[in-house]
Design a protein around this motif. Structure first.
Motif, PDB file in Angstrom:
ATOM      1  N   GLY A  87     -21.125 -30.518  62.468  1.00 51.27           N
ATOM      2  CA  GLY A  87     -21.246 -31.064  63.809  1.00 51.27           C
ATOM      3  C   GLY A  87     -22.451 -30.516  64.546  1.00 51.27           C
ATOM      4  N   VAL A  88     -22.941 -29.336  64.158  1.00 55.62           N
ATOM      5  CA  VAL A  88     -24.099 -28.720  64.795  1.00 55.62           C
ATOM      6  C   VAL A  88     -25.251 -28.648  63.798  1.00 55.62           C
ATOM      7  CG1 VAL A  88     -24.979 -26.624  65.912  1.00 55.62           C
ATOM      8  CG2 VAL A  88     -22.632 -27.364  66.331  1.00 55.62           C
ATOM      9  N   ASN A  89     -24.972 -28.065  62.662  1.00 61.08           N
ATOM     10  CA  ASN A  89     -25.983 -27.895  61.618  1.00 61.08           C
ATOM     11  C   ASN A  89     -25.723 -28.852  60.459  1.00 61.08           C
ATOM     12  OD1 ASN A  89     -27.519 -25.656  62.699  1.00 61.08           O
ATOM     13  ND2 ASN A  89     -25.692 -24.411  62.321  1.00 61.08           N
ATOM     14  N   SER A  90     -26.794 -29.113  59.720  1.00 63.60           N
ATOM     15  CA  SER A  90     -26.709 -30.014  58.578  1.00 63.60           C
ATOM     16  C   SER A  90     -27.499 -29.411  57.418  1.00 63.60           C
ATOM     17  CB  SER A  90     -27.297 -31.373  58.961  1.00 63.60           C
ATOM     18  OG  SER A  90     -27.234 -32.262  57.888  1.00 63.60           O
ATOM     19  N   MET A  91     -26.985 -29.588  56.214  1.00 61.03           N
ATOM     20  CA  MET A  91     -27.681 -29.146  55.004  1.00 61.03           C
ATOM     21  C   MET A  91     -27.724 -30.320  54.019  1.00 61.03           C
ATOM     22  SD  MET A  91     -26.095 -25.317  54.405  1.00 61.03           S
ATOM     23  CE  MET A  91     -24.393 -25.730  54.839  1.00 61.03           C
ATOM     24  N   ALA A  92     -28.903 -30.625  53.514  1.00 63.73           N
ATOM     25  CA  ALA A  92     -29.062 -31.735  52.569  1.00 63.73           C
ATOM     26  C   ALA A  92     -28.686 -31.299  51.154  1.00 63.73           C
ATOM     27  CB  ALA A  92     -30.503 -32.232  52.580  1.00 63.73           C
ATOM     28  N   PHE A  93     -28.193 -32.256  50.383  1.00 63.14           N
ATOM     29  CA  PHE A  93     -27.912 -31.976  48.975  1.00 63.14           C
ATOM     30  C   PHE A  93     -28.312 -33.171  48.115  1.00 63.14           C
ATOM     31  CE2 PHE A  93     -23.980 -33.889  50.562  1.00 63.14           C
ATOM     32  CZ  PHE A  93     -23.621 -34.782  49.559  1.00 63.14           C
ATOM     33  N   THR A  94     -28.584 -32.865  46.851  1.00 63.50           N
ATOM     34  CA  THR A  94     -28.816 -33.898  45.844  1.00 63.50           C
ATOM     35  C   THR A  94     -27.661 -33.838  44.849  1.00 63.50           C
ATOM     36  OG1 THR A  94     -30.117 -32.400  44.453  1.00 63.50           O
ATOM     37  CG2 THR A  94     -31.337 -33.753  46.052  1.00 63.50           C
ATOM     38  N   THR A  95     -27.475 -34.895  44.108  1.00 61.63           N
ATOM     39  CA  THR A  95     -26.391 -34.927  43.119  1.00 61.63           C
ATOM     40  C   THR A  95     -26.939 -35.290  41.746  1.00 61.63           C
ATOM     41  OG1 THR A  95     -25.884 -37.255  43.542  1.00 61.63           O
ATOM     42  CG2 THR A  95     -24.660 -35.609  44.837  1.00 61.63           C
ATOM     43  N   SER A  96     -26.160 -34.950  40.731  1.00 61.13           N
ATOM     44  CA  SER A  96     -26.501 -35.348  39.364  1.00 61.13           C
ATOM     45  C   SER A  96     -25.206 -35.590  38.594  1.00 61.13           C
ATOM     46  CB  SER A  96     -27.357 -34.282  38.682  1.00 61.13           C
ATOM     47  OG  SER A  96     -26.704 -33.044  38.691  1.00 61.13           O
ATOM     48  N   PRO A  97     -25.045 -36.808  38.051  1.00 61.24           N
ATOM     49  CA  PRO A  97     -23.849 -37.090  37.262  1.00 61.24           C
ATOM     50  C   PRO A  97     -23.934 -36.441  35.887  1.00 61.24           C
ATOM     51  CG  PRO A  97     -25.285 -39.000  37.287  1.00 61.24           C
ATOM     52  CD  PRO A  97     -25.918 -37.980  38.182  1.00 61.24           C
ATOM     53  N   SER A  98     -22.787 -36.213  35.265  1.00 62.46           N
ATOM     54  CA  SER A  98     -22.756 -35.609  33.930  1.00 62.46           C
ATOM     55  C   SER A  98     -23.373 -36.529  32.884  1.00 62.46           C
ATOM     56  CB  SER A  98     -21.315 -35.254  33.530  1.00 62.46           C
ATOM     57  OG  SER A  98     -20.476 -36.391  33.604  1.00 62.46           O
ATOM     58  N   SER A  99     -23.492 -37.803  33.196  1.00 62.60           N
ATOM     59  CA  SER A  99     -24.133 -38.771  32.310  1.00 62.60           C
ATOM     60  C   SER A  99     -24.724 -39.871  33.182  1.00 62.60           C
ATOM     61  CB  SER A  99     -23.098 -39.366  31.349  1.00 62.60           C
ATOM     62  OG  SER A  99     -23.691 -40.301  30.494  1.00 62.60           O
ATOM     63  N   THR A 100     -25.881 -40.394  32.791  1.00 64.15           N
ATOM     64  CA  THR A 100     -26.477 -41.496  33.551  1.00 64.15           C
ATOM     65  C   THR A 100     -26.168 -42.850  32.930  1.00 64.15           C
ATOM     66  OG1 THR A 100     -28.548 -41.250  32.344  1.00 64.15           O
ATOM     67  CG2 THR A 100     -28.354 -40.082  34.452  1.00 64.15           C
ATOM     68  N   SER A 101     -25.497 -42.835  31.775  1.00 64.11           N
ATOM     69  CA  SER A 101     -25.068 -44.080  31.131  1.00 64.11           C
ATOM     70  C   SER A 101     -23.918 -43.753  30.193  1.00 64.11           C
ATOM     71  CB  SER A 101     -26.222 -44.723  30.347  1.00 64.11           C
ATOM     72  OG  SER A 101     -26.628 -43.866  29.302  1.00 64.11           O
ATOM     73  N   GLY A 102     -23.255 -44.786  29.741  1.00 68.77           N
ATOM     74  CA  GLY A 102     -22.145 -44.577  28.826  1.00 68.77           C
ATOM     75  C   GLY A 102     -21.608 -45.884  28.323  1.00 68.77           C
ATOM     76  N   SER A 103     -20.508 -45.786  27.612  1.00 68.13           N
ATOM     77  CA  SER A 103     -19.820 -46.958  27.078  1.00 68.13           C
ATOM     78  C   SER A 103     -18.327 -46.721  27.251  1.00 68.13           C
ATOM     79  CB  SER A 103     -20.158 -47.142  25.595  1.00 68.13           C
ATOM     80  OG  SER A 103     -19.533 -48.287  25.085  1.00 68.13           O
ATOM     81  N   THR A 104     -17.623 -47.714  27.737  1.00 70.25           N
ATOM     82  CA  THR A 104     -16.182 -47.553  27.919  1.00 70.25           C
ATOM     83  C   THR A 104     -15.511 -47.413  26.559  1.00 70.25           C
ATOM     84  OG1 THR A 104     -15.904 -49.944  27.995  1.00 70.25           O
ATOM     85  CG2 THR A 104     -16.062 -48.807  30.103  1.00 70.25           C
ATOM     86  N   SER A 105     -14.365 -46.797  26.558  1.00 69.40           N
ATOM     87  CA  SER A 105     -13.603 -46.559  25.330  1.00 69.40           C
ATOM     88  C   SER A 105     -12.944 -47.853  24.848  1.00 69.40           C
ATOM     89  CB  SER A 105     -12.522 -45.517  25.609  1.00 69.40           C
ATOM     90  OG  SER A 105     -11.556 -46.068  26.502  1.00 69.40           O
ATOM     91  N   THR A 106     -12.177 -47.737  23.789  1.00 68.91           N
ATOM     92  CA  THR A 106     -11.438 -48.902  23.268  1.00 68.91           C
ATOM     93  C   THR A 106     -10.334 -49.332  24.232  1.00 68.91           C
ATOM     94  OG1 THR A 106      -9.980 -47.446  22.002  1.00 68.91           O
ATOM     95  CG2 THR A 106     -11.905 -48.354  20.847  1.00 68.91           C
ATOM     96  N   THR A 107     -10.028 -48.479  25.220  1.00 67.71           N
ATOM     97  CA  THR A 107      -9.058 -48.866  26.245  1.00 67.71           C
ATOM     98  C   THR A 107      -9.750 -49.306  27.532  1.00 67.71           C
ATOM     99  OG1 THR A 107      -8.842 -46.589  27.032  1.00 67.71           O
ATOM    100  CG2 THR A 107      -7.285 -47.305  25.324  1.00 67.71           C
ATOM    101  N   GLY A 108     -11.103 -49.262  27.543  1.00 71.78           N
ATOM    102  CA  GLY A 108     -11.852 -49.721  28.711  1.00 71.78           C
ATOM    103  C   GLY A 108     -12.017 -48.689  29.804  1.00 71.78           C
ATOM    104  N   THR A 109     -11.966 -47.381  29.468  1.00 70.77           N
ATOM    105  CA  THR A 109     -12.083 -46.338  30.482  1.00 70.77           C
ATOM    106  C   THR A 109     -13.228 -45.374  30.162  1.00 70.77           C
ATOM    107  OG1 THR A 109     -10.522 -44.885  29.347  1.00 70.77           O
ATOM    108  CG2 THR A 109      -9.610 -46.400  30.997  1.00 70.77           C
TER     109      THR A 109
END
Length: 171
Positions: free
Chosen positions: A118-140
């Motif tokens: 509410g007073v101060n702010s801190m910026a952050f960046t993010t990084s996913p564990s993978s930038t691409s993938g393929s769903t499993s045989t169950t679609g997850t």
């Protein structure tokens, strides 16, 4: 025994040999063939945030500034003058699950953001564990998100919160 008598004119007519009964070839200016059509319907891709999960930068003393880094496995570290508070600082990676078509390729992107009290702010960046993938045989598929928080130094004490966006899309 039956005897069939055929006339030469009748046989010639059946074979198209008589004038007026001749067979004609198709015109060379047009031709027709049948094509094929196909389509594939897949389930829509749906991203769900894991209940109770959060990208947590832990409890720290900002000192004169630095960074708080959280890996995609949830391990935390600090740089420069930032220090974790021993015994109570717990860091964690955020978690998501997606559902969709079976064995479908997709991409993952995440944005940065800011945490504020509410007073101060801190910026952050993010990084996913993978930038691409393929769903499993169950679609997850599941993935985590880590990040880097930039600490200027001297921030007011208190609880800081914020948000960011994760997006998945079929390739």
């Amino acid at each position: 025994m039956k005897t069939h008598i055929y006339s030469a004119a009748g046989i010639a007519a059946l074979m198209g040999l008589l004038p007026g009964a001749a067979a004609h070839a198709a015109s060379g200016n047009a031709s027709t063939a049948t094509g094929a059509a196909a389509g594939k319907v897949i389930k829509p891709i749906v991203l769900t945030h894991t209940a109770g999960a959060a990208l947590s930068f832990g409890t720290f003393d900002p000192g004169t500034g630095g960074k708080v880094i959280v890996t995609t496995s949830g391990a935390g570290s600090v740089t420069k003058a930032v220090t974790f508070v021993p015994g109570i600082s717990v860091t964690s990676a955020d978690q998501f699950t997606l559902t969709g078509g079976k064995k479908q390729n997709f991409s993952i992107t995440t944005t940065g953001g800011a945490v504020t009290n509410g007073v101060n702010s801190m910026a952050f960046t993010t990084s996913p564990s993978s930038t691409s993938g393929s769903t499993s045989t169950t679609g997850t598929f599941s993935f985590t998100v880590g990040g880097k928080l930039t600490v200027a130094g001297g921030e007011t004490g208190g609880h800081y919160t914020g948000s960011y966006t994760a997006t998945v899309a079929y390739n």
